[in-house]
Design a protein around this motif. Sequence first.
Motif, short mmCIF file in Angstrom:
data_model
loop_
_atom_site.label_atom_id
_atom_site.label_comp_id
_atom_site.label_asym_id
_atom_site.label_seq_id
_atom_site.Cartn_x
_atom_site.Cartn_y
_atom_site.Cartn_z
N GLY A 1 0.88 -1.22 0.12
CA GLY A 1 0.08 -0.03 0.03
C GLY A 1 0.77 1.38 0.10
O GLY A 1 1.92 1.26 -0.79
N GLU A 2 0.61 2.14 0.87
CA GLU A 2 1.25 3.23 1.02
C GLU A 2 2.58 3.31 2.15
O GLU A 2 3.15 4.31 2.12
N PHE A 3 2.61 2.19 2.62
CA PHE A 3 3.98 1.85 3.49
C PHE A 3 5.15 1.38 2.59
O PHE A 3 4.93 0.93 1.62
N VAL B 1 4.34 1.59 17.91
CA VAL B 1 3.97 2.35 16.87
C VAL B 1 3.37 1.48 15.56
O VAL B 1 2.31 1.55 15.05
N PHE B 2 4.22 0.38 14.95
CA PHE B 2 3.96 -0.39 13.90
C PHE B 2 3.34 -1.61 14.37
O PHE B 2 3.84 -2.41 15.32
N GLY B 3 2.48 -2.00 13.28
CA GLY B 3 1.88 -3.44 13.49
C GLY B 3 0.66 -3.78 12.74
O GLY B 3 0.45 -3.11 11.60
N THR B 4 0.16 -5.19 13.09
CA THR B 4 -0.92 -5.58 12.30
C THR B 4 -2.21 -6.04 13.09
O THR B 4 -2.11 -6.22 14.26
N LEU B 5 -3.27 -6.00 12.31
CA LEU B 5 -4.35 -6.30 13.19
C LEU B 5 -5.24 -7.44 12.11
O LEU B 5 -5.57 -7.00 11.20
N ASN B 6 -5.48 -8.75 12.82
CA ASN B 6 -6.02 -9.51 11.87
C ASN B 6 -7.67 -9.51 11.90
O ASN B 6 -8.22 -9.53 12.95
N HIS B 7 -8.07 -9.42 10.84
CA HIS B 7 -9.39 -9.72 10.45
C HIS B 7 -9.78 -11.08 9.79
O HIS B 7 -10.95 -11.25 9.25
N TYR B 8 -8.65 -11.89 9.92
CA TYR B 8 -9.06 -13.41 9.43
C TYR B 8 -9.71 -13.44 8.08
O TYR B 8 -10.74 -13.77 7.79
N GLY B 9 -8.58 -13.06 7.12
CA GLY B 9 -8.88 -12.94 5.58
C GLY B 9 -8.69 -11.65 5.11
O GLY B 9 -7.81 -11.56 3.96
N LYS C 1 -3.63 11.62 18.48
CA LYS C 1 -3.83 12.95 18.90
C LYS C 1 -3.33 14.00 17.82
O LYS C 1 -3.87 14.97 17.62
N ALA C 2 -2.25 13.53 17.49
CA ALA C 2 -1.49 14.46 16.44
C ALA C 2 -1.68 13.99 14.96
O ALA C 2 -1.32 14.79 14.01
N GLU C 3 -2.68 13.22 15.04
CA GLU C 3 -3.38 12.69 13.73
C GLU C 3 -2.31 12.37 12.51
O GLU C 3 -2.05 12.59 11.47
N LEU C 4 -1.21 11.64 13.27
CA LEU C 4 -0.07 11.15 12.44
C LEU C 4 -0.34 9.60 12.23
O LEU C 4 0.47 8.98 11.46
N ASP C 5 -1.28 8.95 12.58
CA ASP C 5 -1.54 7.47 12.48
C ASP C 5 -1.93 7.17 11.08
O ASP C 5 -2.70 8.10 10.38
N HIS C 6 -1.61 6.06 10.60
CA HIS C 6 -2.09 5.68 9.35
C HIS C 6 -2.39 4.08 9.37
O HIS C 6 -1.95 3.31 9.98
N LEU C 7 -3.37 3.73 8.63
CA LEU C 7 -4.09 2.37 8.50
C LEU C 7 -4.18 2.07 7.01
O LEU C 7 -5.08 2.71 6.46
N GLU C 8 -4.02 0.71 6.68
CA GLU C 8 -4.56 0.22 5.37
C GLU C 8 -5.05 -1.12 5.66
O GLU C 8 -4.12 -1.92 6.36
N ASN C 9 -6.00 -1.60 5.03
CA ASN C 9 -6.59 -3.03 4.95
C ASN C 9 -6.31 -3.83 3.76
O ASN C 9 -6.34 -3.16 2.64
N ILE C 10 -5.36 -4.84 4.00
CA ILE C 10 -4.84 -5.52 2.85
C ILE C 10 -5.16 -6.91 2.67
O ILE C 10 -5.40 -7.67 3.82
N GLU C 11 -5.50 -7.66 1.71
CA GLU C 11 -5.84 -9.09 1.64
C GLU C 11 -4.76 -9.70 2.31
O GLU C 11 -3.42 -9.55 2.03
N THR C 12 -5.05 -10.68 3.26
CA THR C 12 -3.93 -11.63 3.94
C THR C 12 -3.01 -12.08 2.92
O THR C 12 -1.68 -12.20 3.38
N GLU C 13 -3.37 -12.63 1.72
CA GLU C 13 -2.35 -13.23 0.80
C GLU C 13 -1.40 -12.05 0.20
O GLU C 13 -0.07 -12.66 0.29
N ALA C 14 -1.85 -10.89 0.11
CA ALA C 14 -0.85 -9.87 -0.38
C ALA C 14 0.20 -9.44 0.68
O ALA C 14 1.27 -9.39 0.28
N ALA D 1 0.18 2.17 11.43
CA ALA D 1 1.47 3.02 12.08
C ALA D 1 0.64 4.17 13.00
O ALA D 1 -0.15 4.61 12.77
N GLY D 2 0.78 3.91 14.50
CA GLY D 2 0.24 4.99 15.34
C GLY D 2 -1.03 4.57 15.67
O GLY D 2 -1.55 5.56 16.62
#
Length: 330
Positions: free
Chosen positions: A27-29, A76-84, A99-112, A90-91
Amino acid sequence: MSLSSKPAAPSKASAVNELGYRTFDLGEFHFERDEYFAHLSWPTGTHVMSVDAFLRALQRDLAWNFFYGIVNFDGVFGTLNHYGTVDIFAGRYNDAYRKAELDHLENIETEAIREVFAAMLDDWTNAGFDPFASPSETGTAFGVKNGSNTEAVTRRRVVAKRMVGLPGDEAIRTDADGYPVNRQFADVDQGEPEIHAEKGYEERVGAFSLAAYLSRSPVTWNPSVVSVCRDSLMCPTTEEYILPIIHGNDRAEWFVVLSDEIIWDIEDRDSGTKRAKVTMKAGDVSAMPADIRHQGYAPKRSMLLVWENASSELPELIAAGKISPLPVEF
Ligand code: PHB
Ligand code: FE
């Protein structure tokens, strides 16, 4: 050169930097490594982690197929499993970043995500470094690109279908299979129980010495599933040094320390606020609720039994408030 000044380059997945390491995009990471550090960047920020800690966390996240709930590589960095699918963030679970609105999240297919993480782990792990091993039992992660250790990084955790030792499941570990007793478990009795099954029950009755089995584990912080009874999974493991991830579970789980000592740092799952410090000695039992995250420290190699409830209904029931995040109320 500042990484944050570089534009995101989605087609750079196979670029190699001047130290011999590939760079990766998801993604954008954007991910790069140098001799000591993993450098991460995303549209609103950048992050740096010691590369040995990064690879130890990456190894678990992959081998456990993104595990239960949240795998924080650090605060700061990690993953959250939605099982699929998997959120990569980040953040997101860090009050100051939110609070500083610096966090970023992308949802990606597990395979990718699996494909990119596996390629990154393989490329960034040098010959002689085993991310599953304790720091005293492996070589260095640092330096310029120097070979690889594909055999070590493609290990999967042992998952029994019934119980270790019963027909069709993983054999008991032995010297002959290449599993010597670990240096810190030299005093563990290697005797196995005698089994006297009624005629006709030989395939259904089993027993093995869990202490002897664990004393031969070559890895740390990598639970083996040794028995399965419906959703009840017994996942013992041997621990030394630091659990390479901060686990934010989506269900309650139980810990039984079978030998030595483990110190747990407990934080609020969503904000990272410190909540408790728990020192567990041999024989101590604790239950981790579903609204915290935890990281363990084992000063000496320790045997730990993790008891998980694998029911796929739990995350939703807890998130909807239909069942308590607490495993027990006193
Ligand atoms: C956990 O997050 O609960 C966990 C993971 C791996 C271990 C022990 C505990 O080895
Ligand atoms: Fe956990």
